[in-house]
Design a protein around this motif. Structure first.
Motif, PDB file in Angstrom:
ATOM      1  N   UNK A 485       0.898  -0.970  -0.020  1.00  0.00           N
ATOM      2  CA  UNK A 485      -0.056   0.289  -0.069  1.00  0.00           C
ATOM      3  C   UNK A 485       0.973   1.244  -0.030  1.00  0.00           C
ATOM      4  N   UNK A 486       1.905   1.201   0.849  1.00  0.00           N
ATOM      5  CA  UNK A 486       2.884   2.483   0.892  1.00  0.00           C
ATOM      6  C   UNK A 486       3.752   2.550  -0.518  1.00  0.00           C
ATOM      7  N   UNK A 487       4.027   1.529  -0.863  1.00  0.00           N
ATOM      8  CA  UNK A 487       4.967   1.325  -2.244  1.00  0.00           C
ATOM      9  C   UNK A 487       4.159   2.075  -3.256  1.00  0.00           C
ATOM     10  N   UNK A 488       3.055   1.657  -3.330  1.00  0.00           N
ATOM     11  CA  UNK A 488       2.157   1.953  -4.497  1.00  0.00           C
ATOM     12  C   UNK A 488       1.278   3.373  -4.193  1.00  0.00           C
ATOM     13  N   UNK A 489       1.492   3.840  -3.053  1.00  0.00           N
ATOM     14  CA  UNK A 489       0.819   4.962  -2.441  1.00  0.00           C
ATOM     15  C   UNK A 489      -0.817   4.861  -2.632  1.00  0.00           C
ATOM     16  N   UNK A 490      -1.132   3.519  -1.946  1.00  0.00           N
ATOM     17  CA  UNK A 490      -2.799   3.364  -2.264  1.00  0.00           C
ATOM     18  C   UNK A 490      -3.375   3.513  -0.996  1.00  0.00           C
ATOM     19  N   UNK A 491      -4.548   3.837  -0.802  1.00  0.00           N
ATOM     20  CA  UNK A 491      -5.062   3.721   0.403  1.00  0.00           C
ATOM     21  C   UNK A 491      -5.646   2.572   0.932  1.00  0.00           C
ATOM     22  N   UNK A 492      -6.008   2.070   1.885  1.00  0.00           N
ATOM     23  CA  UNK A 492      -6.290   0.793   2.481  1.00  0.00           C
ATOM     24  C   UNK A 492      -7.741   0.462   1.657  1.00  0.00           C
ATOM     25  N   UNK A 493      -8.424   1.396   1.539  1.00  0.00           N
ATOM     26  CA  UNK A 493      -9.897   1.275   0.967  1.00  0.00           C
ATOM     27  C   UNK A 493      -9.933   0.853  -0.491  1.00  0.00           C
ATOM     28  N   UNK A 494      -8.621   0.988  -0.982  1.00  0.00           N
ATOM     29  CA  UNK A 494      -8.773   0.598  -2.380  1.00  0.00           C
ATOM     30  C   UNK A 494      -8.464  -0.932  -2.719  1.00  0.00           C
ATOM     31  N   UNK A 495      -8.282  -1.719  -1.559  1.00  0.00           N
ATOM     32  CA  UNK A 495      -8.021  -3.026  -1.569  1.00  0.00           C
ATOM     33  C   UNK A 495      -8.984  -3.897  -0.765  1.00  0.00           C
ATOM     34  N   UNK A 496      -9.541  -4.832  -1.662  1.00  0.00           N
ATOM     35  CA  UNK A 496     -10.462  -5.584  -0.946  1.00  0.00           C
ATOM     36  C   UNK A 496     -10.083  -7.277  -0.871  1.00  0.00           C
ATOM     37  N   UNK A 497      -9.915  -7.717   0.137  1.00  0.00           N
ATOM     38  CA  UNK A 497      -9.612  -9.208   0.200  1.00  0.00           C
ATOM     39  C   UNK A 497     -10.575 -10.138   0.472  1.00  0.00           C
ATOM     40  N   UNK A 498     -10.721 -11.151  -0.541  1.00  0.00           N
ATOM     41  CA  UNK A 498     -11.809 -12.102  -0.332  1.00  0.00           C
ATOM     42  C   UNK A 498     -11.494 -13.385   0.120  1.00  0.00           C
ATOM     43  N   UNK A 499     -12.119 -13.704   1.275  1.00  0.00           N
ATOM     44  CA  UNK A 499     -11.566 -15.164   1.827  1.00  0.00           C
ATOM     45  C   UNK A 499     -12.837 -15.910   1.796  1.00  0.00           C
ATOM     46  N   UNK A 500     -12.720 -17.273   2.004  1.00  0.00           N
ATOM     47  CA  UNK A 500     -13.699 -18.337   2.060  1.00  0.00           C
ATOM     48  C   UNK A 500     -14.020 -18.556   3.345  1.00  0.00           C
TER      49      UNK A 500
END
Length: 628
Positions: A485-500
């Motif tokens: 997130x820091x390296x690509x300068x992304x906020x956490x809200x830009x990522x969704x992790x899908x788990x089963x």
């Protein structure tokens, strides 16, 4: 106080050989390309490695600045250095000497009793990998043993120096040397006992105590030499049809107890003439040798079947198992043990698919074994050869039909095999340990792409990535996501992790810790395939999710099955009550789309809106057109 020059202390040949055996054991047990001991500040720097000179890593070790940097850090701080992915490590990824030739490193200091540095004991890999607590403990045990060796050598050096200065204390010197010799013998005995333990771990299954497949195959080799018309040999491969369901329903701890009980029931039906081993997962192999081996095999299968008719009573649960068998017969003394085990496994797998009770191996099944070996050989190099890619399937707002994000999906195209479906290689990667590398590749690639799309098309774009059970068990998952997130300068809200749900059945404490860490980063957590598991509702109470994804099985037959309509309607209504976003998967028709719109579903995903495509096509088909 004596001033000992440790630079002149030589390592005795027996101790040298003992250390050589030590690093070979470490590398073998941890399945690493190299484990080594480095002595620093010495004219004769010794490297003890488990690899031969033919291995590419041998030349790497002799000239790697990266290795020197890591070892210097260990020695300077007198503390362990742990690096599981040099490219993502916040300390080393920016060092000019780090060129990613050594991706994973774990090193511990070796010191003389006066705190002078002797060197380092370390293990390393050219690929990123996780060093488990068990692996760290193993290396630490050998560190303690080697430091004890150094203490003995140091004491002997002190005594020798004292002897030169204090010839009149001959009696005391002799006593001290005797004690030192006893200490050395004691350490050698301790190392021998530890090596015996490690050998046991290499040959036996830790959970059940029976032999492992490697040990079984070794024993079979000598037995096969005597195979003839009067001394026949067969391998029975036993599998549990519903073991995955048992794990999903009751958790992995209960599953382990079931396997232990399975092993005990097998043993109750065997005599000392049989060999038995746990191969992997829910599979066991039994070797039968007799003059009329087919009759013995069928009789044994009948007795084992009766033994498994009884339910398992484990931790107040009553559990039923369904077993099936595959059988391979040795044709001659030229047969190989591993080949017979693989044939029996192929017969058992075909048996599972057919739903029959037992099945003999036939030549038609050879293709199954060949395909698996062929696939595995290509998969091993797929990442290095850049054959893996990530495709993206749009996720749309059902009300506006605007593309708000994408799900990242791994794809494999091999020059020989062509396009390989994920269901053919994902399970294989989970079995051979490659799933962590593949998962990290998808995560890194998808986040890099998300950063480019957000810069070009707006800050609302979100990328969804599936997380495997292996990744969620990785202690470095949260820190790795934070670094990306820091390296690509992304906020956490830009990522969704899908788990089963299957992921949630792992170690609950570790899962809770990982999910809490991800939530602190602002990452959204989605429960995938909702409605297909055993305890989905209980997980909504236990964990804090942001999104539910309705499994495609409910959406596919909406128009034909009223029950599916009611179930989908109930899931959407419940999610709304819990303030959760809802995604409907597998939307393929306008009628299905209209249903989820009418019911208030937030997002849709499926072929109606778009198939998974490479990033360039996704940009042109869904984002560029939308931005106009």
């Amino acid at each position: 106080m004596l001033n000992i020059n440790t630079q002149v202390i030589e390592i005795p040949e027996p101790m040298f050989r003992g250390w050589q055996q030590t690093v070979e054991l470490i590398a073998g047990i941890m399945n690493l390309p190299a484990a080594l001991i480095m002595r620093v500040h010495h004219s004769d720097v010794r490297i003890f490695s488990s690899n031969d000179t033919a291995n590419p890593i041998s030349s790497l070790l002799s000239e790697s600045k990266q290795l020197s940097c890591y070892s210097a850090q260990v020695i300077y701080n007198r503390a362990a250095v742990l690096i599981e992915d040099a490219r993502l490590d916040s300390i080393w990824s920016f060092d000019d000497n780090v060129n990613a030739d050594i991706m994973a490193y774990y090193g511990l200091p070796l010191t003389w009793p006066d705190d002078q540095a002797f060197g380092t004991l370390c293990v390393l890999d050219t690929q990123a990998r996780e060093f488990t607590p068990h692996c760290k403990l193993l290396v630490a045990r050998f560190q303690q043993s080697m430091n004890a060796d150094l203490a003995v050598l140091y004491e002997k050096a002190e005594l020798q120096q004292a002897n030169r200065k204090l010839q009149n204390l001959l009696t005391k010197k002799t006593m001290a040397l005797s004690l030192s010799h006893q200490a050395l013998l004691h350490e050698q005995d301790s190392r021998s006992a530890l090596e015996s333990t490690l050998i046991y771990q290499q040959e036996y299954d830790a959970l059940t105590g029976v032999a492992n497949q490697r040990s079984l195959v070794q024993q079979m080799e000598s037995m096969l030499k005597s195979v003839d018309d009067e001394n026949e040999l067969a391998v029975i491969y036993l599998g549990i049809r519903n073991f995955k369901s048992i794990n999903n329903s009751y958790g992995y701890d209960i599953g382990d107890k079931v396997l232990l009980e399975v092993s005990q029931r097998i043993h109750q039906q065997l005599t000392t003439e049989y060999l038995v081993a746990r191969c992997w997962g829910d599979s066991f192999a039994i070797v039968v040798r007799d003059e009329i081996v087919v009759e013995q095999v069928i009789d044994l299968i009948s007795r084992l079947t009766d033994a498994f008719e009884s339910t398992f009573l484990i931790d107040d649960f009553t559990i039923t198992t369904r077993v099936c068998f595959g059988i391979a017969l040795a044709g001659s003394a030229a047969d190989k043990g591993i080949s017979l085990v693989e044939k029996a496994e192929a017969a058992m797998t075909a048996n599972k698919d057919k739903g029959t009770h037992y099945n003999f191996f036939t030549e038609e099944l050879s293709a199954v074994i060949g395909e698996r070996h062929y696939l595995e050989s290509h998969l091993a190099e797929a990442l290095d050869k850049q054959e893996m890619s990530v495709h993206y399937q749009p996720m749309i707002c059902v009300k506006t039909q605007q593309v708000l994000g994408a799900e990242a999906l791994i794809r494999w195209h091999n020059p020989i095999l062509g396009a390989v479906a994920p269901d053919r290689f994902i399970n294989l990667a989970e079995q051979n340990g490659q799933i962590l590398a593949l998962g990290n590749f998808v995560l890194r690639t998808a986040m890099k792409q998300a950063a480019q799309w957000r810069n070009s098309f707006g800050d609302d774009f979100c990328i969804a990535v599936n997380i495997s059970p292996v990744q969620l068990r990785d202690d470095n998952l949260v820190s790795r996501v934070a670094q990306l997130l820091a390296y690509y300068q992304l906020p956490g809200s830009s990522l969704e992790l899908e788990i089963t749900e299957g992921v949630l059945l792992q170690d609950e404490q570790k899962v809770t810790k990982s999910l809490a860490g991800l939530k602190k980063l602002g990452v959204s957590i989605s429960l995938d395939d909702f409605g297909t598991g055993y305890s989905s509702l209980s997980y909504l109470q236990k964990y804090s999710f942001d999104t539910l994804k309705i499994d495609r099985s409910f959406i596919m037959n909406l128009m034909e099955c009223e029950q599916n309509k009611e179930l989908a309607r109930a899931i959407i209504a419940m999610a709304k009550k819990l303030n959760l976003q809802v995604v409907a998967e597998g939307v393929e028709t306008p009628e299905q789309h209209q249903f989820i719109v009418d019911e208030g579903c937030d997002y849709g995903q499926g072929y109606l809106y778009g198939k998974p495509v490479p990033a360039t096509m996704f940009t042109s088909q869904y984002l560029s057109r939308q931005a106009i």
